[in-house]
Write an enzyme that holds these catalytic residues in place. Structure first.
Site, PDB file in Angstrom:
ATOM      1  N   LEU A  50      53.122 -19.977  73.598  1.00  0.00           N
ATOM      2  CA  LEU A  50      51.877 -18.901  73.707  1.00  0.00           C
ATOM      3  C   LEU A  50      52.460 -17.377  73.178  1.00  0.00           C
ATOM      4  O   LEU A  50      51.501 -16.639  73.040  1.00  0.00           O
ATOM      5  CB  LEU A  50      51.922 -18.518  75.392  1.00  0.00           C
ATOM      6  CG  LEU A  50      51.065 -19.791  76.093  1.00  0.00           C
ATOM      7  CD1 LEU A  50      51.392 -19.410  77.809  1.00  0.00           C
ATOM      8  CD2 LEU A  50      49.796 -19.558  75.653  1.00  0.00           C
ATOM      9  N   GLY A  71      52.261 -22.451  81.238  1.00  0.00           N
ATOM     10  CA  GLY A  71      53.048 -21.377  81.849  1.00  0.00           C
ATOM     11  C   GLY A  71      54.244 -22.060  82.580  1.00  0.00           C
ATOM     12  O   GLY A  71      54.343 -23.505  82.585  1.00  0.00           O
ATOM     13  N   HIS A 111      50.661 -19.206  95.186  1.00  0.00           N
ATOM     14  CA  HIS A 111      51.876 -18.310  95.263  1.00  0.00           C
ATOM     15  C   HIS A 111      51.604 -16.752  94.968  1.00  0.00           C
ATOM     16  O   HIS A 111      52.695 -16.030  95.222  1.00  0.00           O
ATOM     17  CB  HIS A 111      53.223 -18.819  94.483  1.00  0.00           C
ATOM     18  CG  HIS A 111      53.539 -20.068  95.274  1.00  0.00           C
ATOM     19  ND1 HIS A 111      54.019 -20.424  96.440  1.00  0.00           N
ATOM     20  CD2 HIS A 111      53.216 -21.760  94.878  1.00  0.00           C
ATOM     21  CE1 HIS A 111      54.222 -22.002  96.591  1.00  0.00           C
ATOM     22  NE2 HIS A 111      53.634 -22.262  95.625  1.00  0.00           N
ATOM     23  N   TYR A 138      57.396 -16.133  89.969  1.00  0.00           N
ATOM     24  CA  TYR A 138      56.380 -16.957  89.403  1.00  0.00           C
ATOM     25  C   TYR A 138      54.944 -16.413  90.116  1.00  0.00           C
ATOM     26  O   TYR A 138      54.079 -16.195  89.338  1.00  0.00           O
ATOM     27  CB  TYR A 138      56.553 -18.540  89.981  1.00  0.00           C
ATOM     28  CG  TYR A 138      55.365 -19.456  89.933  1.00  0.00           C
ATOM     29  CD1 TYR A 138      54.918 -19.797  88.616  1.00  0.00           C
ATOM     30  CD2 TYR A 138      54.879 -19.788  91.105  1.00  0.00           C
ATOM     31  CE1 TYR A 138      53.912 -20.626  88.583  1.00  0.00           C
ATOM     32  CE2 TYR A 138      53.680 -20.831  91.030  1.00  0.00           C
ATOM     33  CZ  TYR A 138      53.204 -21.128  89.669  1.00  0.00           C
ATOM     34  OH  TYR A 138      52.136 -21.826  89.654  1.00  0.00           O
TER      35      TYR A 138
END
Ligand code: NAI
Ligand code: 15L
Length: 269
Positions: A50, A71, A111, A138
């Site tokens: 990316l 990701g 999350h 994260y």
């Protein structure tokens, strides 16, 4: 917005990417695949990171929309999250802006709001505008992604639906997942709705099936045209027999993020 024809699928080699590779073509999408890991049975797939700006510019050129799944998908050292999830998502948005891609569907996560207490019996479900309370670096990167999406809508008119996915796997594997599970078929339904609904600006939705034990509010997802067909309840008897009800002393069982609250996160949860 008419149904997009060509869809860039980032993270195509991953678990969710693999599921969507088999489900999304039924909705009429021609998929362009992107992942840092090679996909052996897909010779046309783009293998790139990316943070490779040239590869990204080429990858987004001419697509009607992007489903951004790439990701790091669990907690990791901050430097790794910074590179793949924060810089990587910024690079994707910048490439999409430069190439005039009108819409991104961003795989956010529960999350991003992981420290939110789960509702008790009789309480209202968690609303989509609940304050962000990331439970990990994260989760923080997903919170960043949602803000980045808002910036690119406000400043550049690039639309995003940020989907705070619960747990999208073939089956729920924990008592917690009875509340958060999104069946792969419902995942495809939700992504399709997010890709095709009119005038979304930047919209945040929760991503799950219509679970009997749902913790959050699916109103904004339904407003896109999402009509979930699945419920985790048939798995409840087996999972509860194996794992038991939540221990009242265990904070991980009483917050959305489960054991992501603890360091390091434990599995299963
Ligand atoms: P996964 O870990 O199986 O797949 C992620 C993919 O992204 C991998 O194939 C990996 O090679 C690729 N990737 C990672 N860093 C990259 C980079 N720098 N450049 C290019 N590719 C890169 O994760 P999964 O389960 O498929 O999840 C997909 C997305 O959905 C992730 O963004 C995850 O955070 C999000 N999500 C998934 C949930 C789930 O239940 N599966 C729940 C909530 C969010
Ligand atoms: C996530 O965000 C992860 O990417 C996925 O692997 C699961 O851990 C999921 O959340 C979950 O909370 O069950």
């Amino acid at each position: 917005m008419p149904a997009p024809r060509t869809l860039l699928l980032t993270g195509a080699a991953g678990g969710l990417g693999t599921l969507m590779r088999s489900l999304l073509p039924e909705y009429g999408y021609a998929l362009r695949l992107f992942d840092v890991r090679p996909i052996e049975d897909e010779p046309g797939a783009i293998t790139a990171d990316l943070t490779d700006t040239e590869a990204l510019r080429e990858a987004v050129r001419g697509v009607d929309a992007v489903l951004h799944l790439a990701g790091i998908s669990l907690e990791a050292p901050f430097e790794k999250i910074l590179k793949s999830n924060i810089e990587g998502t910024y690079r994707l948005y910048e490439a999409a802006r430069q190439e005039g891609v009108p819409r991104i569907v961003f795989a956010s996560s529960n999350h991003a709001v992981g420290f939110t207490p789960v509702p008790g019996v009789g309480d209202a479900p968690i609303p989509v505008d609940t304050p962000r309370r990331p439970d990990t670096f994260y989760g923080l990167s997903k919170s960043f992604g949602e803000d980045l999406a808002q910036l690119y809508w406000d400043k550049h008119g690039l639309e995003t639906v940020s989907v705070r996915i619960g747990s999208c796997f073939p089956e729920p594997t924990s008592v917690r997942m009875l509340s958060l599970w999104m069946s792969p078929a419902d995942g495809a339904r939700l992504f399709h709705a997010a890709l095709t609904a009119e005038g979304v600006g930047h919209t945040v939705v929760y991503g799950s099936s219509a679970n009997t034990r749902l913790w959050w509010d699916l109103t904004s997802a339904r407003a896109l045209g999402y009509d979930p067909q699945d419920d985790s309840e048939p798995y409840a008897g087996k999972l509860l027999a194996e794992q038991g009800e939540a221990d009242p002393r265990d904070p991980a069982r009483h917050h959305l993020g489960g054991t992501f609250l603890t360091d390091p996160p434990l599995w299963p949860y």
